[in-house]
Scaffold this motif. Structure first.
Motif, PDB file in Angstrom:
ATOM      1  N   TYR A   1       0.821  -1.222   0.000  1.00  0.00           N
ATOM      2  CA  TYR A   1       0.000   0.000   0.000  1.00  0.00           C
ATOM      3  C   TYR A   1       0.849   1.264   0.000  1.00  0.00           C
ATOM      4  N   LYS A   2       2.103   1.168  -0.354  1.00  0.00           N
ATOM      5  CA  LYS A   2       2.976   2.327  -0.387  1.00  0.00           C
ATOM      6  C   LYS A   2       3.204   2.781  -1.821  1.00  0.00           C
ATOM      7  N   TYR A   3       3.624   4.028  -1.940  1.00  0.00           N
ATOM      8  CA  TYR A   3       4.035   4.573  -3.221  1.00  0.00           C
ATOM      9  C   TYR A   3       5.528   4.877  -3.120  1.00  0.00           C
ATOM     10  N   ILE A   4       6.267   4.519  -4.144  1.00  0.00           N
ATOM     11  CA  ILE A   4       7.706   4.739  -4.145  1.00  0.00           C
ATOM     12  C   ILE A   4       8.015   5.838  -5.150  1.00  0.00           C
ATOM     13  N   PHE A   5       8.686   6.869  -4.668  1.00  0.00           N
ATOM     14  CA  PHE A   5       8.969   8.032  -5.499  1.00  0.00           C
ATOM     15  C   PHE A   5      10.423   8.062  -5.938  1.00  0.00           C
ATOM     16  N   GLY A   6      10.649   8.594  -7.138  1.00  0.00           N
ATOM     17  CA  GLY A   6      11.986   8.937  -7.546  1.00  0.00           C
ATOM     18  C   GLY A   6      12.428  10.208  -6.836  1.00  0.00           C
ATOM     19  N   THR A   7      13.681  10.565  -7.033  1.00  0.00           N
ATOM     20  CA  THR A   7      14.224  11.738  -6.342  1.00  0.00           C
ATOM     21  C   THR A   7      13.912  13.049  -7.041  1.00  0.00           C
ATOM     22  N   GLY A   8      13.269  12.961  -8.192  1.00  0.00           N
ATOM     23  CA  GLY A   8      12.802  14.168  -8.853  1.00  0.00           C
ATOM     24  C   GLY A   8      13.762  14.713  -9.892  1.00  0.00           C
ATOM     25  N   THR A   9      13.198  15.425 -10.867  1.00  0.00           N
ATOM     26  CA  THR A   9      13.966  16.156 -11.880  1.00  0.00           C
ATOM     27  C   THR A   9      13.477  17.591 -11.875  1.00  0.00           C
ATOM     28  N   ARG A  10      14.406  18.499 -11.685  1.00  0.00           N
ATOM     29  CA  ARG A  10      14.042  19.918 -11.680  1.00  0.00           C
ATOM     30  C   ARG A  10      14.211  20.471 -13.083  1.00  0.00           C
ATOM     31  N   LEU A  11      13.143  21.027 -13.607  1.00  0.00           N
ATOM     32  CA  LEU A  11      13.132  21.571 -14.972  1.00  0.00           C
ATOM     33  C   LEU A  11      13.249  23.081 -14.939  1.00  0.00           C
ATOM     34  N   LYS A  12      14.208  23.585 -15.690  1.00  0.00           N
ATOM     35  CA  LYS A  12      14.357  25.021 -15.882  1.00  0.00           C
ATOM     36  C   LYS A  12      14.043  25.327 -17.334  1.00  0.00           C
ATOM     37  N   VAL A  13      13.285  26.387 -17.575  1.00  0.00           N
ATOM     38  CA  VAL A  13      12.901  26.764 -18.921  1.00  0.00           C
ATOM     39  C   VAL A  13      13.490  28.134 -19.235  1.00  0.00           C
ATOM     40  N   LEU A  14      14.241  28.193 -20.311  1.00  0.00           N
ATOM     41  CA  LEU A  14      14.859  29.449 -20.747  1.00  0.00           C
ATOM     42  C   LEU A  14      13.955  30.182 -21.721  1.00  0.00           C
ATOM     43  N   ALA A  15      13.832  31.483 -21.517  1.00  0.00           N
ATOM     44  CA  ALA A  15      12.971  32.290 -22.383  1.00  0.00           C
ATOM     45  C   ALA A  15      13.604  32.462 -23.758  1.00  0.00           C
TER      46      ALA A  15
END
Lengths: 113, 115
Positions: free
Chosen positions: A99-113
């Motif tokens: 009954y658990k959810y396992i998460f990745g450590t995440g990816t931070r997205l930066k968007v350049l104008a």
């Protein structure tokens, strides 16, 4: 043990460019897979989910993800990124045995104008 | 349409103090979860509950206790706060469905600093 790997900690793309965020999972059975987005100071919001059936799933905000069992991957894509897509993205798998959810450590997205 | 509400949103504690974080959901969800989020470490599960009156340990339960006396509320307690517990805490809930085939709904987090 079940796990989720997001190999890219940071990704920078230009506005209007295409995007692909990688997610690899380790899970014995058919996985329940999710992508979430987190804007600064906010909680996580569901983008899309995969349970079974069509391996290409559509989500909100123009995102899609493709489940590839042979590669144990569930990569998130968007054809044309908008500046408002700058955020952190998390891939997760539901572990039916616990009954658990396992998460990745995440990816931070930066968007350049 | 509140969803998942966490209180407080911010708190500063001194080492050794105690406090309780409250999570309330109005979606009649069976499952509730407490996570902590630290830079570069994603979300780590502290404790969770699969129904009223039940709780279970996650991957980082030490130093925390929880209670689920009412279905809509899930409380996270720090008995004696330590600087290592400085973090952002998220509560989440989900419909039971067939288990974890349902997405989680998250609160906006509690930012906790322990001095």
């Amino acid at each position: 043990a079940q796990s989720v790997t997001q190999p890219d900690i940071h990704i920078t793309v230009s506005e209007g460019a295409s995007l692909e965020l990688r997610c690899n999972y380790s899970y014995g059975a058919t996985p329940y897979l999710f992508w979430y987005v987190q804007s600064p100071g906010q909680g996580l919001q569901l983008l899309l989910k995969y349970f079974s059936g069509d391996t290409l799933v559509q989500g909100i905000k123009g995102f899609e993800a493709e489940f590839k069992r042979s590669q144990s991957s569930f990569n998130l894509r968007k054809p044309s990124v908008h500046w408002s897509d700058a955020a952190e993205y998390f891939c997760a798998v539901g572990d039916t045995g616990t009954y658990k959810y396992i998460f990745g450590t995440g990816t931070r997205l930066k968007v350049l104008a | 349409n509140a969803g998942v509400t966490q209180t407080p949103k911010f708190r500063v504690l001194k080492t050794g103090q105690s406090m309780t974080l409250l999570c309330a959901q109005d979606m009649n969800h069976e499952y509730m979860y407490w996570y902590r989020q630290d830079p570069g470490m994603g979300l780590r599960l502290i404790h969770y509950s699969v129904g009223e009156g039940t709780t279970a340990k996650g991957e980082v339960p030490d130093g925390y206790n929880v209670s689920r006396l009412k279905k809509q509320n899930f409380l996270l307690g720090l008995e004696s706060a330590a600087p290592s517990q400085t973090s952002v805490y998220f509560c989440a809930s989900s419909y039971e469905g067939r288990g974890v085939d349902q997405p989680q709904h998250f609160g906006d987090g509690t930012r906790l600093s322990i001095l």
